[in-house]
Write a protein that holds these residues in place. Structure first.
Motif, PDB file in Angstrom:
ATOM      1  N   GLU A   2      27.156  45.807 -15.526  1.00 18.29           N
ATOM      2  CA  GLU A   2      27.342  44.834 -14.332  1.00 18.29           C
ATOM      3  C   GLU A   2      28.894  44.585 -14.035  1.00 18.29           C
ATOM      4  N   LEU A   3      29.701  45.053 -14.800  1.00 15.63           N
ATOM      5  CA  LEU A   3      31.082  45.050 -14.493  1.00 15.63           C
ATOM      6  C   LEU A   3      31.796  46.186 -13.817  1.00 15.63           C
ATOM      7  N   LEU A   4      31.084  47.074 -13.778  1.00 14.28           N
ATOM      8  CA  LEU A   4      31.639  48.494 -13.331  1.00 14.28           C
ATOM      9  C   LEU A   4      31.228  48.601 -11.770  1.00 14.28           C
ATOM     10  N   PRO A   5      32.105  49.322 -11.095  1.00 10.94           N
ATOM     11  CA  PRO A   5      33.309  49.858 -11.376  1.00 10.94           C
ATOM     12  C   PRO A   5      34.620  48.771 -11.662  1.00 10.94           C
ATOM     13  N   VAL A   6      35.251  49.228 -12.334  1.00 18.01           N
ATOM     14  CA  VAL A   6      36.495  48.306 -12.746  1.00 18.01           C
ATOM     15  C   VAL A   6      37.400  48.324 -11.682  1.00 18.01           C
ATOM     16  N   ASP A   7      37.839  46.869 -11.402  1.00 18.94           N
ATOM     17  CA  ASP A   7      38.841  46.661 -10.153  1.00 18.94           C
ATOM     18  C   ASP A   7      39.671  45.617 -10.648  1.00 18.94           C
ATOM     19  N   LYS A   8      40.293  44.998  -9.735  1.00 21.93           N
ATOM     20  CA  LYS A   8      41.292  44.032 -10.097  1.00 21.93           C
ATOM     21  C   LYS A   8      40.738  42.676 -10.538  1.00 21.93           C
ATOM     22  N   VAL A   9      39.385  42.261 -10.152  1.00 21.73           N
ATOM     23  CA  VAL A   9      38.685  41.258 -10.464  1.00 21.73           C
ATOM     24  C   VAL A   9      38.045  41.546 -11.777  1.00 21.73           C
ATOM     25  N   THR A  10      37.039  42.479 -12.301  1.00 19.38           N
ATOM     26  CA  THR A  10      36.711  42.904 -13.332  1.00 19.38           C
ATOM     27  C   THR A  10      37.463  43.110 -14.440  1.00 19.38           C
TER      28      THR A  10
END
Length: 348
Positions: free
Chosen positions: A61-69
């Motif tokens: 649920e957190l992928l892809p990784v960005d500045k928020v996750t």
């Protein structure tokens, strides 16, 4: 005076200026936008709570990784498989290495898990074994590293079982199963298998996502912004300088100060044409120079010759007169003595 702007050469110069100035302004604006984005992301990061304090969520649920996750706690379940050491990593100003173990999830894909950090040289320090069987791990989510990440060794040539960069692109060449384009770091140390306090794995804190703070790259964008605007001003300044110089040259040609081709005579622009040169005697200036030379020779030469003759004549006349006077005086004396002698002889 400004008709030269319509010549082919100036058409090329004007086209370059027309294209260069908007390009410089565009690049400067783009760099300024990059700087403003970094400032905005930094402000948003300071207003939001610490990602590690949020509730853990499933990895998918957190992928892809960005500045928020990035930095958010992620939960994954699986079995530990291959293990690698990541040398050249520092923690608390001490040099050591990461212990990275791949967690094979139920879907068959592997998640890189940094179980901790150990001081010393990779390969010469005993590493605690990973837990056996199915485990559920919770760690801070991180994006794959790249060549610009801190501590990355992109030169290669590492011994077998060691890894220079934590990324899916590096791991897929070492294992025969798929790897998530992300990794997690455990916030709590695993003490299993440690013989002493120095042998225990120390947790690696999560790093802030790249481009989310006012780092050196943010101020580089600001510096590039100023450079592009300076380039635009420089192009405009040089165009005005060239136009002014060309206009001054055209004005001088119109006033007859310089020939139309821009070249001056041998003696310079201020000399009379024909006053110097091999064939100048046949023209006006050459005739004047020849006459002047001839007159100088004749007049000056005659004067000097006449003056010399007068001097010589005067000197000769003076000498003759002086000599004549002396001879006359001598003759008078001799005459007087002769008369006296004759008188004496006559008297006797």
């Amino acid at each position: 005076m400004y008709r030269f702007l319509l010549t082919p050469r100036w058409w090329g110069i004007n086209l370059f200026v027309v294209l260069a100035i908007p390009f410089c302004v565009f690049m400067g604006t783009w760099q300024l936008g990059r700087f403003e984005d970094r400032v905005q992301s930094h402000e948003q990061a300071t207003k939001q709570p610490d990602p590690s304090t949020r509730a853990a969520e499933p990895l998918d649920e957190l992928l892809p990784v960005d500045k928020v996750t990035s930095g958010r706690p992620a939960v994954a379940t699986g079995t530990y498989a291959d293990q690698f050491l990541v040398p050249g990593r520092e923690l608390d100003d001490r040099r050591g290495f990461y212990v990275l173990t791949l967690l094979r999830t139920e879907g068959g894909k592997a998640l890189p898990v940094v179980r901790g950090w150990l001081p010393g040289t990779a390969g010469s320090v005993p590493v605690p074994a990973a837990p056996q069987g199915e485990v559920t791990v919770t760690g801070d989510l991180q994006a794959s590293e790249n060549i610009h990440s801190n501590g990355v060794n992109a030169r290669g040539g590492l011994p077998e079982g060691q890894l220079g960069m934590i990324s899916a692109a590096s791991l897929v060449n070492l294992v025969d199963y798929d790897v998530y384009d992300a990794w997690i770091t455990l916030p709590e140390a695993e003490a299993g298998g440690a013989a002493g306090p120095d042998d225990a794995l120390k947790p690696v804190p999560a790093a802030a996502p790249q481009g989310s703070g006012l780092d050196l790259k943010a101020f580089q964008n600001l510096g590039y912004t100023g450079e592009w605007f300076v380039f635009a001003g420089f192009v405009l300044f040089m165009w005005f300088r060239l136009v002014r110089r060309e206009a001054e040259t055209a004005r001088d040609v119109a006033l007859g100060l310089v020939p139309e081709d821009g070249a001056t005579g041998v003696g310079g622009a201020g000399e009379v044409p024909g006053a110097s040169g091999d064939g100048g005697a046949a023209e006006d200036g050459g005739a004047g120079g020849a006459a002047k030379a001839a007159g100088g020779v004749e007049t000056g030469g005659a004067g000097e010759a006449a003056g010399g003759a007068v001097v010589e004549a005067g000197a000769g006349v003076g000498a003759v007169e002086a000599g004549g006077g002396a001879e006359a005086s001598g003759g008078a004396v001799q005459g007087a003595q002769g008369s006296k002698t004759a008188g004496t002889s006559h008297g006797s």
